[in-house]
Scaffold this motif. Sequence first.
Motif, short mmCIF file in Angstrom:
data_model
loop_
_atom_site.label_atom_id
_atom_site.label_comp_id
_atom_site.label_asym_id
_atom_site.label_seq_id
_atom_site.Cartn_x
_atom_site.Cartn_y
_atom_site.Cartn_z
N ARG A 144 27.55 22.55 39.78
CA ARG A 144 27.37 22.47 38.33
C ARG A 144 26.10 21.68 37.97
O ARG A 144 25.57 21.81 36.87
CB ARG A 144 28.58 21.82 37.69
CG ARG A 144 28.77 20.37 38.10
CD ARG A 144 30.10 19.78 37.70
NE ARG A 144 30.22 18.42 38.18
CZ ARG A 144 30.54 18.08 39.40
NH1 ARG A 144 30.77 19.01 40.31
NH2 ARG A 144 30.62 16.81 39.75
N LEU A 145 25.58 20.87 38.90
CA LEU A 145 24.39 20.06 38.63
C LEU A 145 23.09 20.76 39.02
O LEU A 145 22.02 20.26 38.70
CB LEU A 145 24.49 18.72 39.37
CG LEU A 145 25.66 17.83 38.98
CD1 LEU A 145 25.68 16.58 39.84
CD2 LEU A 145 25.62 17.48 37.51
N VAL A 146 23.19 21.91 39.67
CA VAL A 146 22.00 22.62 40.11
C VAL A 146 21.15 23.03 38.91
O VAL A 146 19.92 22.94 38.94
CB VAL A 146 22.38 23.85 40.97
CG1 VAL A 146 21.17 24.69 41.29
CG2 VAL A 146 23.05 23.39 42.25
N ALA A 147 21.78 23.46 37.82
CA ALA A 147 21.04 23.85 36.63
C ALA A 147 20.26 22.67 36.05
O ALA A 147 19.13 22.83 35.58
CB ALA A 147 21.99 24.42 35.57
N LEU A 148 20.83 21.48 36.10
CA LEU A 148 20.14 20.29 35.61
C LEU A 148 18.91 19.97 36.46
O LEU A 148 17.85 19.63 35.94
CB LEU A 148 21.07 19.07 35.61
CG LEU A 148 22.15 19.05 34.53
CD1 LEU A 148 23.10 17.89 34.78
CD2 LEU A 148 21.51 18.92 33.16
N VAL A 149 19.05 20.09 37.75
CA VAL A 149 17.94 19.82 38.65
C VAL A 149 16.82 20.83 38.43
O VAL A 149 15.65 20.47 38.37
CB VAL A 149 18.41 19.84 40.12
CG1 VAL A 149 17.24 19.74 41.08
CG2 VAL A 149 19.39 18.70 40.37
N ARG A 150 17.18 22.09 38.25
CA ARG A 150 16.16 23.12 38.01
C ARG A 150 15.47 22.92 36.67
O ARG A 150 14.31 23.28 36.50
CB ARG A 150 16.80 24.51 38.06
CG ARG A 150 17.23 24.88 39.47
CD ARG A 150 17.71 26.27 39.55
NE ARG A 150 16.55 27.15 39.42
CZ ARG A 150 16.63 28.44 39.19
NH1 ARG A 150 17.81 29.01 39.05
NH2 ARG A 150 15.55 29.18 39.10
N ALA A 151 16.17 22.31 35.71
CA ALA A 151 15.58 22.06 34.39
C ALA A 151 14.68 20.82 34.40
O ALA A 151 13.99 20.56 33.43
CB ALA A 151 16.68 21.89 33.35
N GLY A 152 14.70 20.04 35.50
CA GLY A 152 13.82 18.89 35.60
C GLY A 152 14.50 17.56 35.41
O GLY A 152 13.83 16.53 35.24
N ALA A 153 15.82 17.52 35.44
CA ALA A 153 16.55 16.26 35.29
C ALA A 153 16.29 15.36 36.50
O ALA A 153 16.07 15.83 37.61
CB ALA A 153 18.04 16.51 35.15
N THR A 154 16.32 14.07 36.27
CA THR A 154 16.09 13.10 37.34
C THR A 154 17.39 12.38 37.67
O THR A 154 18.10 11.95 36.78
CB THR A 154 15.03 12.07 36.91
OG1 THR A 154 13.85 12.77 36.49
CG2 THR A 154 14.68 11.13 38.03
N PHE A 155 17.66 12.26 38.96
CA PHE A 155 18.84 11.54 39.43
C PHE A 155 18.38 10.36 40.26
O PHE A 155 17.46 10.45 41.06
CB PHE A 155 19.72 12.46 40.28
CG PHE A 155 20.43 13.52 39.48
CD1 PHE A 155 21.70 13.29 39.01
CD2 PHE A 155 19.82 14.72 39.20
CE1 PHE A 155 22.37 14.26 38.28
CE2 PHE A 155 20.46 15.69 38.47
CZ PHE A 155 21.74 15.46 38.00
N ARG A 156 19.01 9.22 40.05
CA ARG A 156 18.71 8.03 40.82
C ARG A 156 20.02 7.47 41.37
O ARG A 156 20.93 7.17 40.60
CB ARG A 156 18.01 6.99 39.95
CG ARG A 156 17.42 5.85 40.76
CD ARG A 156 16.49 4.97 39.97
NE ARG A 156 15.29 5.72 39.60
CZ ARG A 156 14.72 5.67 38.40
NH1 ARG A 156 15.23 4.92 37.45
NH2 ARG A 156 13.64 6.37 38.15
N ASN A 157 20.13 7.37 42.67
CA ASN A 157 21.36 6.91 43.35
C ASN A 157 22.56 7.76 42.95
O ASN A 157 23.67 7.25 42.78
CB ASN A 157 21.63 5.43 43.06
CG ASN A 157 20.59 4.53 43.67
OD1 ASN A 157 20.01 4.85 44.71
ND2 ASN A 157 20.32 3.42 43.02
N GLY A 158 22.35 9.03 42.75
CA GLY A 158 23.44 9.95 42.45
C GLY A 158 23.85 10.00 40.99
O GLY A 158 24.78 10.70 40.64
#
Length: 64
Positions: free
Chosen positions: A39-53
């Motif tokens: 479900r988080l793949v779309a966020l990553v493709r949109a350019g979202a940044t994750f830090r320590n999960g």
Amino acid sequence: MRHRTRVAKGPGSRAAGLAMAFKLIESAQQRWRAVNAPRLVALVRAGATFRNGHLVERHDQVAA
């Protein structure tokens, strides 16, 4: 002594090369890791940044 440079280079024929590539891909598939959070793949493709999960909000990034 005979040099075997032509024999040692490449798969030999196109069919042999395709067969070799197929077998390598087939064996690699057995070691591939599944995506934990599809479900988080779309966020990553949109350019979202994750830090320590955790998702980093946009207002946190503009703290300059």
